[in-house]
Enzyme design. Structure first.
Site, short mmCIF file in Angstrom:
data_model
loop_
_atom_site.label_atom_id
_atom_site.label_comp_id
_atom_site.label_asym_id
_atom_site.label_seq_id
_atom_site.Cartn_x
_atom_site.Cartn_y
_atom_site.Cartn_z
N ASP A 515 -0.82 7.49 3.43
CA ASP A 515 0.58 7.77 3.08
C ASP A 515 1.42 7.82 4.35
OD1 ASP A 515 2.91 8.45 1.79
OD2 ASP A 515 2.40 10.58 1.63
N GLU A 524 3.15 0.13 0.63
CA GLU A 524 4.42 -0.50 0.32
C GLU A 524 4.73 -0.30 -1.16
OE1 GLU A 524 7.03 -4.46 1.42
OE2 GLU A 524 4.85 -4.62 1.46
#
EC number: 3.2.1.4
Length: 543
Positions: A515, A524
């Site tokens: 993350d 993404e």
């Protein structure tokens, strides 16, 4: 609550509908567990997990505790006999309403070419962007006004193929589950007689119409700058020259299909717009017929933005023929569809990803009101149900109840998770078998926290959501929280960015996730990862 004590048990952090399957997943071995009322601390249910078993994808032992029998609405947590405590969660029949709304509202936040105002966007505002006409690559004197549409992902490119997939998922969701879209989203077009989901799709469809070459009917593949801007660039500050890449058969096929769908879905609300979509679809089909064996798309030499290359276009042509036949009833499209089945079959007739759009063609044909070839319809129906059975078998063997094999935790694995759930729900609709639905809901549980990392892969949703997606507006806007409702790509064992290569080497496939903004190959966001999630949640809020 000590969060270190929550590492050993995973649940859907949003919660569960009353009558759904409810599974707590333990990573600390097997044994007893309790369902505890989070307010009173009272134990309301006790049970034993099954035997702990090795789960290859997650690289660990897991056991599963079933508390489906408890249906009383409330806020709860799971406690184990080893002192592990889950995050709190809700049992309520409307538990997915706000998540569904956030996943759909995310498309508004992806809008290009207009100001996102505070009254609609909250703190996640930005000024209008990318309004200058684009240069047609290789024809430097030619310009195209292709403003509008959705930014594709964490960057500011706009791509016809992925956009068509996203539109298809949303239009199918609105067709199958109209009750899920009764609430307004709070977008500029809210308050009219057309559902907000259709209003939002129209914003993308109008951009796609601008991407069609008026002279030939072919469709430009994408619109981007030559290179990606820095990671903290806001859309309005991305002022490099815009280019449209050359016409491609894959973009033209996707365009024809999406426009034919739109002609059906918008006809009750705006006949003129629907007619313009159909004319554009037919013109695109004429281009496809005039360009058989067209070379696959590759980025032009000076362009380094996302390619979305595709060496074969049979699946896009198959989808386009199916949608045009369903919309018009013209025999030439039916004949083209029947001829394309054999060409597409080696690549799979039931796929729902941007690289293989065949599943949308199969769905269009099976749900068409037009006359069908009985043998072909039976072949496609049986094949789709067989594929759903294959996915269900993987779900039954997987410790987390989802349909991914270890080698399928790739770039955009969460798209596969939601695509598979979507296919299971289509199978449910075709067959009436509730078994497919019971497997599909486990994919929702996985997305919102019932996974090896114990995190929600959607910004702003769940107790432990992703916080640092690879998304330039979230990085550059000065707001602590990321734009809400964005689905992260998820675990990717292939280590396809520098951060992943340095920090994720040796991790199990389902644990290969970071993350952080830097890990674009795991974290993404894109429009076509959100769109199947909208479809799937529409089923569970729209019944």
């Amino acid at each position: 609550m000590d969060k270190t004590r929550q590492a050993g048990i995973a649940i859907n952090q949003l919660g569960y509908r009353s009558k759904d399957v409810k599974i707590a997943i333990r990573r600390d071995g097997s044994g007893g567990f309790s369902l505890v009322d989070a307010g009173s601390g009272e134990t309301v249910w006790q049970g034993e997990t099954g035997q702990a078993e090795w789960n290859e994808a997650s690289g660990g032992m897991v056991s599963r505790g079933d508390f489906s029998g408890w249906q009383q609405p409330g806020v709860y947590r799971i406690e184990t006999d080893k002192g592990e405590i889950s995050y709190p969660f809700v049992i309520a029949d409307d538990v997915y309403e706000e998540a569904h709304r956030a996943l759909l509202k995310a498309f508004y936040f992806f809008r290009c070419g207009m100001e996102l105002e505070e009254r609609h966007a909250g703190p996640w505002t930005h000024r209008a962007c990318h309004l200058t006409p684009a240069i047609v690559y290789g024809e430097e004197e030619k310009r195209v006004d292709a403003h509008g549409g959705w930014h594709d992902a964490g960057d500011y490119g706009k791509y016809v193929g992925p956009g068509a997939k996203a539109v298809a998922d949303l239009l199918l969701a609105e067709e199958f589950y109209p009750q899920a879209f009764k609430r307004e989203l709070g977008i500029p077009e809210s308050g009219g007689f057309m559902p907000d989901a259709l209003q939002e799709c129209r914003y993308e469809l109008e951009w796609m119409l601008r991407m069609q070459d008026g002279a030939t009917g072919g469709v430009y593949h994408k619109l981007t700058t030559l290179q990606f801007p820095p990671g903290d660039t806001m859309p309005e500050d991305d002022t490099a020259e815009l280019y449209v890449s050359p016409i491609s058969a894959t973009a033209t096929g996707c365009f024809a299909a999406a426009m034919a769908m739109a002609a059906r879905r918008y006809r009750p609300y705006d006949e003129a717009f629907a007619a313009s979509c159909l004319r554009a679809a037919e013109k695109a089909w004429d281009w496809l017929e005039g360009h058989p064996g067209y070379p696959g798309f590759r980025n032009p030499p000076a362009v380094s933005t996302g390619e979305y290359g595709d060496e074969q276009d049979a699946d896009e042509r198959y989808w386009a023929a199916a949608e045009l036949y369903r919309t018009t009833g013209e025999s030439k499209y039916h004949e083209a569809f029947r001829q394309l089945v054999d060409a597409v079959q080696p690549f799979g007739l039931f796929e729902l990803g941007w690289a293989n759009m065949s599943g949308y063609g199969t769905i269009a044909y099976l749900f068409s009101e037009r006359e069908q070839s009985p043998a072909l319809a039976a072949q496609l129906r049986e094949g789709l149900l067989r594929r759903a059975d294959e996915l269900a078998a993987v779900c039954a063997a997987d410790g987390y109840g989802i349909s991914l094999q270890p080698e399928q935790y790739i770039w955009g694995s969460n798209m596969l998770v939601m695509n598979h759930a979507m296919l299971l729900l289509v199978a449910n609709r075709l067959s009436g078998s509730a078994a497919y639905e019971r497997h599909a809901i486990k994919h929702v549980h996985y997305l919102f926290g019932a996974n090896v990392l114990g995190m929600s892969y959607v910004t702003g949703l769940g107790t432990k959501p992703i916080l640092y997606p690879h998304h330039r507006p979230s990085e550059g806007d000065g707001v602590d929280a990321p734009v809400p409702g964005l689905v992260s790509g998820g675990p990717n064992y292939r280590l396809q960015d520098d951060y992943a290569r340095e920090h994720l080497a040796g991790k199990a496939p389902a644990a290969s996730f970071a993350d952080v903004m830097e890990s674009y190959s795991t974290n993404e966001v894109t429009i076509y990862w959100n769109s199947p999630a909208v479809f799937v949640l529409s089923h569970f809020v729209g019944l």
